[in-house]
Design a protein around this motif. Structure first.
Motif, PDB file in Angstrom:
ATOM      1  N   PRO A  13       0.855  -1.194   0.000  1.00 18.80           N
ATOM      2  CA  PRO A  13       0.000   0.000   0.000  1.00 18.80           C
ATOM      3  C   PRO A  13       0.891   1.245   0.000  1.00 18.80           C
ATOM      4  O   PRO A  13       1.898   1.284   0.708  1.00 18.80           O
ATOM      5  N   LYS A  14       0.516   2.221  -0.819  1.00 18.11           N
ATOM      6  CA  LYS A  14       1.420   3.368  -0.995  1.00 18.11           C
ATOM      7  C   LYS A  14       0.677   4.704  -0.903  1.00 18.11           C
ATOM      8  O   LYS A  14      -0.528   4.781  -1.135  1.00 18.11           O
ATOM      9  N   VAL A  15       1.464   5.721  -0.567  1.00 18.10           N
ATOM     10  CA  VAL A  15       0.968   7.095  -0.493  1.00 18.10           C
ATOM     11  C   VAL A  15       1.710   7.900  -1.558  1.00 18.10           C
ATOM     12  O   VAL A  15       2.942   7.841  -1.606  1.00 18.10           O
ATOM     13  N   GLU A  16       0.988   8.596  -2.411  1.00 17.30           N
ATOM     14  CA  GLU A  16       1.636   9.425  -3.445  1.00 17.30           C
ATOM     15  C   GLU A  16       1.373  10.888  -3.136  1.00 17.30           C
ATOM     16  O   GLU A  16       0.216  11.330  -3.115  1.00 17.30           O
ATOM     17  N   LEU A  17       2.431  11.642  -2.882  1.00 14.20           N
ATOM     18  CA  LEU A  17       2.246  13.042  -2.465  1.00 14.20           C
ATOM     19  C   LEU A  17       2.773  14.052  -3.470  1.00 14.20           C
ATOM     20  O   LEU A  17       2.636  15.261  -3.257  1.00 14.20           O
ATOM     21  N   GLU A  87      -5.497   4.815 -12.401  1.00 18.45           N
ATOM     22  CA  GLU A  87      -4.187   4.172 -12.590  1.00 18.45           C
ATOM     23  C   GLU A  87      -3.391   4.135 -11.288  1.00 18.45           C
ATOM     24  O   GLU A  87      -2.745   3.130 -10.976  1.00 18.45           O
ATOM     25  N   PHE A  88      -3.433   5.231 -10.535  1.00 24.35           N
ATOM     26  CA  PHE A  88      -2.731   5.198  -9.245  1.00 24.35           C
ATOM     27  C   PHE A  88      -3.345   4.123  -8.344  1.00 24.35           C
ATOM     28  O   PHE A  88      -2.627   3.380  -7.669  1.00 24.35           O
ATOM     29  N   ALA A  89      -4.678   4.040  -8.344  1.00 19.49           N
ATOM     30  CA  ALA A  89      -5.346   3.035  -7.500  1.00 19.49           C
ATOM     31  C   ALA A  89      -4.922   1.626  -7.926  1.00 19.49           C
ATOM     32  O   ALA A  89      -4.626   0.772  -7.074  1.00 19.49           O
ATOM     33  N   ALA A  90      -4.847   1.387  -9.230  1.00 22.80           N
ATOM     34  CA  ALA A  90      -4.456   0.057  -9.734  1.00 22.80           C
ATOM     35  C   ALA A  90      -3.010  -0.271  -9.367  1.00 22.80           C
ATOM     36  O   ALA A  90      -2.618  -1.433  -9.302  1.00 22.80           O
ATOM     37  N   ASP A  91      -2.222   0.762  -9.112  1.00 17.72           N
ATOM     38  CA  ASP A  91      -0.819   0.558  -8.737  1.00 17.72           C
ATOM     39  C   ASP A  91      -0.658   0.416  -7.213  1.00 17.72           C
ATOM     40  O   ASP A  91       0.462   0.436  -6.698  1.00 17.72           O
ATOM     41  N   GLY A  92      -1.763   0.331  -6.483  1.00 23.59           N
ATOM     42  CA  GLY A  92      -1.669   0.110  -5.033  1.00 23.59           C
ATOM     43  C   GLY A  92      -1.573   1.387  -4.211  1.00 23.59           C
ATOM     44  O   GLY A  92      -1.228   1.348  -3.035  1.00 23.59           O
ATOM     45  N   VAL A  93      -1.845   2.534  -4.836  1.00 19.21           N
ATOM     46  CA  VAL A  93      -1.812   3.799  -4.086  1.00 19.21           C
ATOM     47  C   VAL A  93      -3.152   3.964  -3.366  1.00 19.21           C
ATOM     48  O   VAL A  93      -4.209   3.902  -3.975  1.00 19.21           O
ATOM     49  N   ASP A 132     -10.736   2.462  -4.933  1.00 16.67           N
ATOM     50  CA  ASP A 132     -10.178   2.345  -3.586  1.00 16.67           C
ATOM     51  C   ASP A 132      -8.971   3.274  -3.399  1.00 16.67           C
ATOM     52  O   ASP A 132      -7.820   2.831  -3.352  1.00 16.67           O
ATOM     53  N   ILE A 133      -9.246   4.567  -3.318  1.00 14.25           N
ATOM     54  CA  ILE A 133      -8.158   5.541  -3.135  1.00 14.25           C
ATOM     55  C   ILE A 133      -8.765   6.841  -2.610  1.00 14.25           C
ATOM     56  O   ILE A 133      -9.839   7.257  -3.050  1.00 14.25           O
ATOM     57  N   ASP A 134      -8.085   7.456  -1.648  1.00 18.44           N
ATOM     58  CA  ASP A 134      -8.511   8.753  -1.117  1.00 18.44           C
ATOM     59  C   ASP A 134      -7.689   9.811  -1.855  1.00 18.44           C
ATOM     60  O   ASP A 134      -6.458   9.781  -1.809  1.00 18.44           O
ATOM     61  N   VAL A 135      -8.378  10.728  -2.548  1.00 20.81           N
ATOM     62  CA  VAL A 135      -7.664  11.709  -3.380  1.00 20.81           C
ATOM     63  C   VAL A 135      -7.922  13.130  -2.884  1.00 20.81           C
ATOM     64  O   VAL A 135      -9.070  13.494  -2.611  1.00 20.81           O
ATOM     65  N   ARG A 136      -6.863  13.915  -2.783  1.00 20.56           N
ATOM     66  CA  ARG A 136      -6.971  15.339  -2.431  1.00 20.56           C
ATOM     67  C   ARG A 136      -6.300  16.154  -3.545  1.00 20.56           C
ATOM     68  O   ARG A 136      -5.531  15.624  -4.334  1.00 20.56           O
ATOM     69  N   PHE A 137      -6.563  17.441  -3.525  1.00 24.50           N
ATOM     70  CA  PHE A 137      -6.101  18.290  -4.632  1.00 24.50           C
ATOM     71  C   PHE A 137      -5.282  19.469  -4.095  1.00 24.50           C
ATOM     72  O   PHE A 137      -5.743  20.217  -3.236  1.00 24.50           O
TER      73      PHE A 137
END
Ligand code: 5GP
Length: 348
Positions: A13-17, A87-93, A132-137
């Protein structure tokens, strides 16, 4: 075929910032855009830097201009943002802070306000569909546009900060680092900070920005993008390092981007090593997964193989990133629980 290591990094599981929206557009989405605008005569080689290839930083910024030609309407932005999130979600983000510079396009009627609203709509749509991803802007200020645009952007973002139900949470300062000076943007950034917006600033991305970095560190930013030339071994200074350490400002580090953009000679020379060994907060990120033809799993794998990190250390690195997100503590707690649920027994 994916090997066992690839599966490990994708399932981690990953976090992309640190992900710029238009730099994150995949080959498949670019393909759709090229088809919809054949008159532009744009080819894939103009929108991405493939394996083994490198470009100067200036050439990288030309690539963004080409992508901006392809992404110039509300529909394009909606599609691009939706695709990138999936795509980010599919990559485990599991948690993503997407950043983008609002643009206006007279030919398509796009305004900066609609730009921001459209990204928000894409985030909401993905949530509704159960991605399945929490996204902020984070709304970006392009430094080349100067002080007035920076201030106008902050004023616009303040409105969304209050009305977007926690989706718009901060400001990014980016754009060609060789253009303009941070002193002209200081008051806009300070205003954003006083309004409660979080700040992620690209700092010392190129050499000889000592004065600018020193000035902007006084705000202080909540996170630093790249920080490649902060430390003395890269021509920075101990004074800058001390300031970053004393204020405990996390660094967003993007290995492939820096190698392909030639601000770092090779993976093993990357400043990840300097900060990681010091125990300073660092977060591995992609920067522009489309332009640099990478994904976050690959970035973790490159960091691990280059610097000899064990799987347990990799897991810890991804888990610690939760502490540096801009969303509130309640979100951090939910993410920490998710990580605990997914953690392999041997790392507990
Ligand atoms: P956008 O803001 O249009 O969604 O994403 C592309 C923009 O992000 C570029 O035009 C540039 O302003 C910014 N950007 C993307 N990658 C980098 C980078 O590595 N360094 C800096 N300074 N800016 C970047």
């Amino acid at each position: 075929m994916d090997n066992e290591a690839d599966v490990f990094y994708r399932e981690l599981p990953k976090v992309e910032l640190h992900a710029h929206l238009n730099g994150s557009v995949s080959f498949q989405t670019i393909e759709k855009l090229i088809h919809s605008k054949p008159q532009l005569n744009i080819e894939h080689s103009m929108t991405a830097i493939g394996k083994g290839q490198r470009r100067t930083l200036d050439e990288c910024f030309q690539v963004f201009k080409v992508i901006h030609q392809l992404v110039d309407s509300e529909d394009d932005i909606f599609m691009v943002a939706t695709d990138v999130i999936k795509e980010f979600a599919a990559d485990g983000v599991k948690y993503l802070e997407l950043r983008s510079t609002p643009r206006e396009e007279i030919t398509t009627g796009l305004t900066k306000r609609r730009y921001i609203e459209t990204v928000i709509q894409a985030i909401q749509q993905c949530k509704k569909k159960g991605v399945d991803i929490d996204v902020r802007f984070l709304v970006a200020i392009d430094r080349r546009n100067g002080s007035q645009v920076a201030m106008e952007t902050v004023q616009l973002v303040e409105e969304f900060f209050l009305s977007s139900d926690g989706l718009v949470i901060g400001i990014d300062l980016s754009g060609d680092p060789t253009v303009g000076h941070g002193r002209d943007l200081l008051s806009a950034l300070q205003r954003a900070k006083n309004s409660g917006l979080k700040l992620s600033l690209h700092l010392s991305e190129v050499p000889s920005q000592h004065d600018e970095t020193d000035l902007l560190l006084n705000i202080p930013p909540d996170r630093i993008g790249h920080g490649t030339f902060l430390h003395p071994e890269m021509g920075g200074s101990q004074g800058l390092v001390d300031k970053v350490v004393q204020k405990s400002i996390p660094l967003e580090l993007c290995l492939t981007s820096n190698v392909k953009g030639q601000t770092v000679q090779c993976y093993s020379d990357h400043h990840f090593k300097y900060w990681y060994q010091m125990g300073h907060p660092v977060v591995i990120c992609t920067d522009d997964k489309g332009v640099f033809a990478t994904d976050l799993s690959h970035e973790y794998k490159m960091a691990a193989t280059t610097f000899g990190l064990s799987r347990e250390a990799v897991w810890k690195l991804s888990q610690q990133a939760i502490d540096y997100i801009f969303a509130p503590d309640s979100v951090k707690e939910l993410l920490k629980q998710k990580w605990r649920d997914l953690q392999p027994q041997e790392f507990k």
